[in-house]
Structure formats: C-alpha cells, structure tokens
Scaffold this active site. Structure first.
Site, PDB file in Angstrom:
ATOM      1  CG  HIS A   6      13.073 -35.827  11.577  1.00  0.00           C
ATOM      2  ND1 HIS A   6      14.150 -35.356  10.855  1.00  0.00           N
ATOM      3  CD2 HIS A   6      12.784 -37.036  11.032  1.00  0.00           C
ATOM      4  CE1 HIS A   6      14.472 -36.231   9.908  1.00  0.00           C
ATOM      5  NE2 HIS A   6      13.669 -37.269   9.995  1.00  0.00           N
ATOM      6  CE1 TYR A  53      15.471 -43.054   7.110  1.00  0.00           C
ATOM      7  CE2 TYR A  53      14.570 -44.590   5.523  1.00  0.00           C
ATOM      8  CZ  TYR A  53      14.460 -43.428   6.244  1.00  0.00           C
ATOM      9  OH  TYR A  53      13.337 -42.653   6.095  1.00  0.00           O
ATOM     10  CD  GLU A  69      16.558 -39.638   7.766  1.00  0.00           C
ATOM     11  OE1 GLU A  69      15.809 -39.055   8.570  1.00  0.00           O
ATOM     12  OE2 GLU A  69      16.322 -39.730   6.552  1.00  0.00           O
TER      13      GLU A  69
HETATM   14 FE   LIG Z   1      13.737 -38.884   8.595  1.00  0.00          FE
END
Ligand SMILES: [Fe+2]
Ligand code: FES
Lengths: 307, 125
Positions: free
Chosen positions: A153, A255, A265
């Site tokens: 994503h 991150y 990420e």
């Molecule tokens: Fe994320």
C-alpha cells in the site's frame, strides 16, 4: 461496495540516483529486479507477486510518486470505471498498452488531493518468483535483504482527502476500513481497502498536494521486521522510526528512507476488513497512539517529512 | 581530485561549521554529509528529515566555504538557489570550514526545526 478493483498493482517512484535507488529496493528491501526499459526505468517486484512488476523507479530531479495503479478484474471493469471517472469529473488520460513493459492499457486520472492514479486489467504474469504455482516450494532460497514479499500500500498526503476518499469509495468501490476524526467529526485520515487487507491505500489531510508519505512492503513476521531493522543499521540507511506498532491497522512496522528521501515501510501483521464492518475510528486526541502505538506520541517527521 | 562522496575509506578531513547568528559550531568530516555531521555532533540547528535530498527539511544557505554536492530535489532547491549557495545539508560534503544559516522554504508546511527567525527571514523575501 466492490466494483472490480482488486489490489494495488504498481507504484512509480521518482529517484535522484538510479543505481543508489536500485541498491535500496533490490539489495536492501530484497525486491526482484525484473526489467529495465529504454527510458531507463527499472522494474521490480516482491517475490510472491504473480504479475511481472509492482515497483517502477524513474530517475528525475525531484523525489516522490508519479502515480499508483490498481489492477481490476477485467478490461470491462476498466472501461466502465473510465466512464464513471469522467462523469465524476476526473481528468482522464488513456495510456497505451506497452508504455510500461508488459502492461496493458491504463486509465490515468487525477484526484482532489493532487495525486495521479491508474486502473488497468492486463499485465504479463510471470508467476511467483522462482517457485511458480505448480507444487511450489515454501520460498525461494536465493532472496536477499529484507526479502519483502509484495508491494502492499502507500500513504498519501494532500488537501481535501474528503474528495479523494469519496472518489475511491463511490467510483472505485473501496471500503473505508479505518479513520481518524477530530472533535468536530472532520476526517483527518482515511484508510481504504479494495480487499480484506486493513488498507490498500491511506490518506492524511495536508495542505501541499500530491505528496507521498511512504510506500509499504509486506513481511511475514515481527522477527522479519526486527531483522529489517538490523539490515538498516548494517547498511547505514536513513532511519525514521521503529521497529514499533501502529494503532491504526495494528501492523508491526519500521519506517526508513530510500537514498532519494522517499520513505519506505516494511511491516507484518495487521487487521482485516470485511465489507459489512463499520470503519474503525481513532479520535484525533489519540493520534499519537494511533500512529505509533508504543511511543504514543507523533514524531514531527511523521507529519511533515514528505516527498 | 577524486570525489570522497560516499567513500569513507578515503582519508577524511575535519572541518569547522559555524552557524551564523547562533552560538553553534560543530565539526564535520568531509566523508559524511553535513546533516549527518550535525546529528553526530548532537546539534539541531538544521531540520532533520529524510537525509536523502528529497524532503527539503534541511535547506540551508552556505555563506562561506567550499563543498561538494550530490543531486538534490529541484522541488526545494532551484538552479538559481544553488548558484546563491542555497543547498540541502544532507547532500553537501564540507571541503573547507563553512559558515551556514538555516534557510527553510516559506511554503514548507508546519514544523521547521530551523529557527523561527530564519523562517520569518525567508518569508520576507
Ligand atoms: Fe503503511
Ligand atoms: S533531510 Fe530531507 S532533504 Fe535533507
């Protein structure tokens, strides 16, 4: 309500130095380099992904995201959604088959937050890398780095997320899985899914249009996230925060930044969503915990360091 | 002279960095970028973001001294800016003692770890 959009299929990222970027995405994240084109773009994918590629790197004089594309079940869906996008008021551009190696025609459209998105249905299927789908072994033995399994994503920042969230729900048939609401009920963040995943795309309200917060890749376990953190230190890679857990979606995460400043990420776990589920809501006062579940405070970088 | 960028094996020189109008000085090795040098000296006069030339948080102006640069995002530093010594600290490598001042972009939203005074100064331009 589902309308035939299946999943995030590809993201094209701008990088300042291609070979440094390839070292990050291929050697550190462990994506598979699958192609390069005559524009100099590099194509990669996670080893579990069946389609030919999911990440495209383009060398440019700024960092950030060019576009993210969503794969639909068939060309009929692309055609009917194209019409709905036009009626909705999007500026729609037809990208011919072959503009990306191995990818069919794409329909590109703009959005209130200033991001460019695409839908498409046809992409060469090269199968899960090194294992295929006939009596497949558990995993390929020659993976490198973090062994990222798939592009999962992205989180995007821009103004008027209400508009882009409406576009994704009403036209593309995404469900709102999670949200952050302030005291007046204004939505500051929305996490949307086209599948059972906790999110396939997320948006946070921000005045600058078209910003990328991070592109995210899936790992199997928390142990893999810790190992990713070790690799980040071993390679002296720019770290942002983690390993930690998100409150939103409850993913276990770290991150860090690519050599051009785009945030990456890698994460494991997380919640799931069915179409009959009410959205999970986080109150803005709990934003620290919603973002970083253990620290329970935001670092300033989370809100302002974007490409 | 061969570039020392990204090659810490090459003999690194130490240079003094002076932040104009601040009581801040730190040492910077020629082998690491100026932002990382500042972090290693545990100073915070320059904004820390991506450390990769992409986010613009570490925008500064070099008032005096020599440095080498790596490519930085044109979203934050135009060619004109660069000609005036405006750079991203995470993309420059000291080649002499330097005098610098934080130069955050007025349009950059929200938190700017550079001093509010330099933000105001940038806004007035
Ligand atoms: Fe994320
Ligand atoms: S810290 Fe992001 S550009 Fe320097």
């Amino acid at each position: 309500m589902k309308k035939g959009v299946m999943r995030p299929g590809h993201i094209q990222l701008r990088v300042l130095d291609m070979e440094e970027a390839v070292a990050h995405y291929r050697d550190l994240l462990g994506l598979i380099e699958v192609d390069r084109d005559d524009q100099g773009r590099v194509y990669l994918k996670g080893w579990t992904e069946v389609d030919k590629f999911s990440v495209v790197l383009r060398e440019a004089d700024s960092a950030g995201m060019d576009f993210v594309g969503y794969k639909c079940v068939n060309e009929g869906v692309v055609e009917s959604l194209r019409q709905e996008l036009i009626e909705y008021g999007c500026k729609v551009e037809d990208i011919p088959a072959g503009e990306l190696n191995g990818c069919g025609r794409r329909v590109r459209f703009d959005s209130p937050t200033g991001h460019l998105f695409e839908i498409y249905a046809t992409k060469e299927q090269t199968g899960k890398w090194e294992v295929g789908n006939r009596n497949p072994e558990a995993w390929p033995r020659n993976l490198t780095g973090m062994k990222a399994t798939r592009f999962d994503h992205c989180l995007l920042y821009g103004p008027n997320i209400a508009g882009t969230i409406d576009l994704f729900r009403e036209v593309l048939g995404f469900d709102l899985a999670e949200q952050v609401l302030d005291g007046e009920g204004t939505r500051l963040a929305g996490f949307l899914t086209s599948s059972m995943k906790a999110h396939d795309v997320a948006f946070i309200e921000h005045p600058e249009p078209g910003k990328l917060h991070h592109a995210s890749f899936y790992l199997e376990t928390w142990e893999d996230v810790l190992r990713a953190a070790d690799l980040i230190s071993m390679t002296d890679t720019s770290i942002d925060i983690g390993p930690t857990r998100h409150g939103l979606t409850h993913g276990k995460t770290i991150y860090f930044f690519d050599p051009s400043g785009n945030r990456s990420e890698v994460f494991a776990g997380g919640d799931y969503h069915y179409p009959d589920h009410e959205p999970v809501t986080w109150d803005a006062e709990q934003l620290g915990k919603a973002i970083f579940y253990h620290d329970r405070v935001l670092n300033e970088r989370f809100l302002t360091v974007l490409t | 002279m061969s570039s020392q960028i990204g090659n810490p094996a090459v003999h690194a020189d130490m240079h003094q960095v002076h932040v104009q109008d601040e009581e801040v000085r730190f040492k910077a090795s020629s082998a690491v970028n100026l932002l990382v040098a500042m972090e290693q000296a545990r100073e915070s006069v320059i904004g820390i973001g991506c450390r990769g030339g992409g986010c613009g948080k570490c925008r500064i102006r070099v008032l005096d001294g020599d440095y080498e640069t790596k490519r930085m995002s044109r979203a934050w530093v135009t060619e004109e800016d660069e000609a005036q010594g405006i750079v991203l600290a995470c993309r420059i490598f000291a080649r002499s003692d330097l005098t610098i001042i934080a130069e955050p972009l007025p349009m950059a939203y929200g938190y700017q770890p550079g001093r509010p005074s330099s933000l105001k100064q940038a806004e007035l331009k």
